[in-house]
Design a protein around this motif. Structure first.
Motif, PDB file in Angstrom:
ATOM      1  N   SER A 218       1.080  -0.930  -0.097  1.00  0.00           N
ATOM      2  CA  SER A 218       0.287   0.140  -0.211  1.00  0.00           C
ATOM      3  C   SER A 218       0.861   1.222   0.017  1.00  0.00           C
ATOM      4  O   SER A 218       0.709   2.162  -0.640  1.00  0.00           O
ATOM      5  CB  SER A 218      -1.036   0.134   1.690  1.00  0.00           C
ATOM      6  N   LEU A 222       0.328   4.080  -2.980  1.00  0.00           N
ATOM      7  CA  LEU A 222      -0.037   5.273  -2.751  1.00  0.00           C
ATOM      8  C   LEU A 222       0.754   6.494  -3.031  1.00  0.00           C
ATOM      9  O   LEU A 222       0.869   7.339  -3.241  1.00  0.00           O
ATOM     10  CB  LEU A 222       0.369   5.289  -1.388  1.00  0.00           C
ATOM     11  N   LEU A 354      -2.007  11.440  -0.958  1.00  0.00           N
ATOM     12  CA  LEU A 354      -2.180   9.875  -0.985  1.00  0.00           C
ATOM     13  C   LEU A 354      -1.097   9.539   0.170  1.00  0.00           C
ATOM     14  O   LEU A 354      -1.254   8.722   0.760  1.00  0.00           O
ATOM     15  CB  LEU A 354      -2.424   9.452  -2.133  1.00  0.00           C
ATOM     16  N   LEU A 357      -1.695   9.863   3.616  1.00  0.00           N
ATOM     17  CA  LEU A 357      -3.085   8.596   3.721  1.00  0.00           C
ATOM     18  C   LEU A 357      -2.769   7.146   4.475  1.00  0.00           C
ATOM     19  O   LEU A 357      -3.897   6.176   5.273  1.00  0.00           O
ATOM     20  CB  LEU A 357      -4.607   8.038   2.688  1.00  0.00           C
ATOM     21  N   GLN A 361      -3.973   5.359   6.863  1.00  0.00           N
ATOM     22  CA  GLN A 361      -5.030   3.700   7.131  1.00  0.00           C
ATOM     23  C   GLN A 361      -4.073   2.641   8.490  1.00  0.00           C
ATOM     24  O   GLN A 361      -4.501   1.992   8.970  1.00  0.00           O
ATOM     25  CB  GLN A 361      -4.262   3.262   6.148  1.00  0.00           C
ATOM     26  N   MET A 371     -10.227   0.652   2.047  1.00  0.00           N
ATOM     27  CA  MET A 371      -9.806   2.125   1.290  1.00  0.00           C
ATOM     28  C   MET A 371     -10.387   2.557  -0.342  1.00  0.00           C
ATOM     29  O   MET A 371     -10.290   3.339  -0.363  1.00  0.00           O
ATOM     30  CB  MET A 371      -8.168   1.905   1.847  1.00  0.00           C
ATOM     31  N   GLY A 375     -12.499   5.467  -0.805  1.00  0.00           N
ATOM     32  CA  GLY A 375     -12.707   6.094  -2.437  1.00  0.00           C
ATOM     33  C   GLY A 375     -13.921   5.764  -2.976  1.00  0.00           C
ATOM     34  O   GLY A 375     -13.974   7.564  -3.645  1.00  0.00           O
ATOM     35  N   VAL A 412      -7.266   7.362  -4.536  1.00  0.00           N
ATOM     36  CA  VAL A 412      -7.535   6.187  -3.559  1.00  0.00           C
ATOM     37  C   VAL A 412      -7.783   4.422  -4.735  1.00  0.00           C
ATOM     38  O   VAL A 412      -6.863   3.715  -4.124  1.00  0.00           O
ATOM     39  CB  VAL A 412      -8.262   6.806  -2.943  1.00  0.00           C
TER      40      VAL A 412
END
Length: 507
Positions: A218, A222, A354, A357, A361, A371, A375, A412
């Motif tokens: 992730s 991102l 991003l 995030l 997360q 996630m 989005g 996302v």
């Protein structure tokens, strides 16, 4: 009596411990086989090379195909009558510059005649996009196995080179029909390259410990998406700059943008140099190599649900983006500079939002499915906002808020879409899942672009369809049992071993 029972129990205990040792030894040999082929954890240069390719290629499906090529095609169209008078009759006397009116009319007017059918520049681009996806089907089916072998870097380099080549002569032949093969081969190249790029992420992540894979994948996805959005912002700003030239020079100035885009895309081949030639081919996957190899994904229903979520999210984001741009230019008739602000807002906000995030997360302990739902909720908010206030007087500040919300949702959805699909990819079959992801995502973008292009200016239709698609996507992710904790990839080791826990107990 106790001594006899103890003696009788000893053989079963011995057999059970032996079965455990057999399973353990097979697991260790299996894992060592894959660890040796996948290699060590990626170096800093390999990771940044992977980011570089995203920076150099993300704009192809987000700006080059849906924005630049329709503009180039529109420069070849001859409008049958005065578009200014016709535009004013349909827009209640709204004041707009003649150049903007000519540009919007050339994009949306059905002036391309083929076999008795008429198409607009946008619809012609959709046809070429769909043609490229059709050509990609047998090629992706063929390379789905070879992505797992040592040919992965070669596939990335060759597909990128083909795409770059077809970007260069975009304005050389001044005929509309030539753009079908131009765009089709660019779509083919970017779909194959995107699949290979995603597959490399799967192999890099596999080199980490299992407890770190989700966090690392992730984080990589991102950051790569944020760099890709930066590349899209640069190309969109260049398009705006070239459109400011005189009308009779627009074809050549946009051709320069196409050449520049191809050269930037070509720089991404440097990723092949920095990448380690990883492979996940095993004796098991060699035995399963058949012409129906891509059909192995149908053994994983949760992966199919994840792919359906990717399709709906791609459709939603492109339908909203294309519909919003046409609405801003054709209905609001805002200043051209404000259109540039919208593009920059849409593509630059993910550069900041991003990366932020990822710690959020981790704090919320949210998986990829959750996630993606976030989005889709953001996309529902933006499309619902546009649907409800479509007939209101939008100021450019409202447009920036709309673009900011949708930009985060789009980023996302893209970043966690590939992560979610990869979580279901069994070791040795990552190539199958990656080619499915690459094609499904491109198909969703194409369909979203087509829906918005067929009804230009009718924002209620495009935004309403996007809202419903986002809602269906949330339902699929919620009730399709798409949860990485229950992922089938966790049990693929036992499947490949041919000896699961039940068999070991029976032994």
């Amino acid at each position: 009596m106790d001594q006899a029972s103890t003696i009788e129990a000893e053989p079963s205990i011995v057999l059970h411990s032996k079965s455990k040792k057999v399973v353990k030894s097979r697991e260790s040999s299996f894992n060592s086989e894959y660890e040796g082929s996948i290699g060590e954890e990626p170096s800093r240069y390999e990771v940044w090379g992977w980011y570089l390719y995203e920076f150099c290629s993300y704009f192809v499906q987000t700006v080059l195909i849906p924005v630049l090529f329709p503009l180039i095609i529109s420069q070849l169209q001859i409008l049958p009558k005065d578009p200014v008078q016709d535009w004013q009759n349909n827009h209640h006397g709204m004041v707009c510059s003649d150049k903007e009116i000519h540009l919007y009319t050339a994009l949306t007017k059905r002036t391309i005649s083929v076999s008795g059918s008429n198409f607009s520049s946008l619809e012609w681009t959709s046809i070429a996009w769909a043609t490229g996806l059709t050509i990609a089907i047998p090629i992706l089916s063929f390379i789905s196995f070879h992505l797992n072998s040592q040919f992965q870097t070669l596939i990335t380099a060759v597909s990128t080179s083909i795409g770059v080549f077809f970007c260069l002569p975009a304005g050389f032949f001044k005929t509309t029909k030539i753009f079908i093969p131009y765009i089709a081969f660019i779509v083919l190249a970017t779909t194959v390259a995107s699949s290979s790029h995603t597959h490399h992420l799967a192999l890099m992540v596999s080199s980490f410990k299992k407890s770190k894979t989700q966090k690392v994948s992730s984080f990589y996805s991102l950051l790569a998406t944020s760099f890709g959005c930066l590349g899209s912002a640069i190309i969109s700003a260049f398009i705006y700059h070239m459109l400011r030239e005189a009308d009779d020079r627009n074809l050549y100035t946009l051709w320069i943008v196409s050449i520049f885009s191809g050269l930037i895309w070509g720089v991404g081949i440097l990723h092949v140099v920095t990448a380690i030639n990883r492979t996940s081919v095993s004796s098991v996957s060699l035995m399963n190599r058949t012409m129906f190899y891509p059909c192995h994904i149908f053994k994983h229903p949760k992966a199919i649900a994840a792919l359906f979520g990717v399709f709906l999210s791609s459709f939603t984001t492109m339908c909203i983006f294309t519909g919003a741009v046409l609405f801003i230019v054709g209905n609001l008739c805002i200043r051209p500079l404000h259109l540039l602000y919208f593009w920059l807002t849409y593509f630059l906000i993910p550069l900041i939002s991003l990366p932020l995030l990822h710690p959020l997360q981790q704090l919320l302990n949210a998986n990829s499915a959750k996630m993606k739902i976030i989005g889709l909720l953001l996309s529902m908010l933006s499309s619902g906002f546009g649907f409800y206030f479509w007939n209101s007087h939008w100021k450019w500040g409202h447009i920036l808020i709309f673009g900011g919300i949708q930009s985060i949702g789009s980023g996302v959805l893209h970043a966690f879409g590939r992560v979610l699909v990869l979580e279901y990819a069994p070791t040795g079959k990552e190539g199958v899942f990656c080619v499915w992801y690459g094609w499904i995502r491109a198909a969703g973008l194409c369909l979203g672009f087509t829906v918005a292009s067929v009804v230009p200016g009718q924002i209620k239709t495009s935004f309403g369809v996007a809202f419903v698609a986002a809602l269906v996507g949330i339902v699929v992710l919620l009730f399709g049992n798409v949860d990485h904790n229950n992922s089938e990839s966790g049990s693929n080791g036992n499947d490949n071993l041919g000896l699961d826990s039940k068999e070991s107990v029976s032994v």
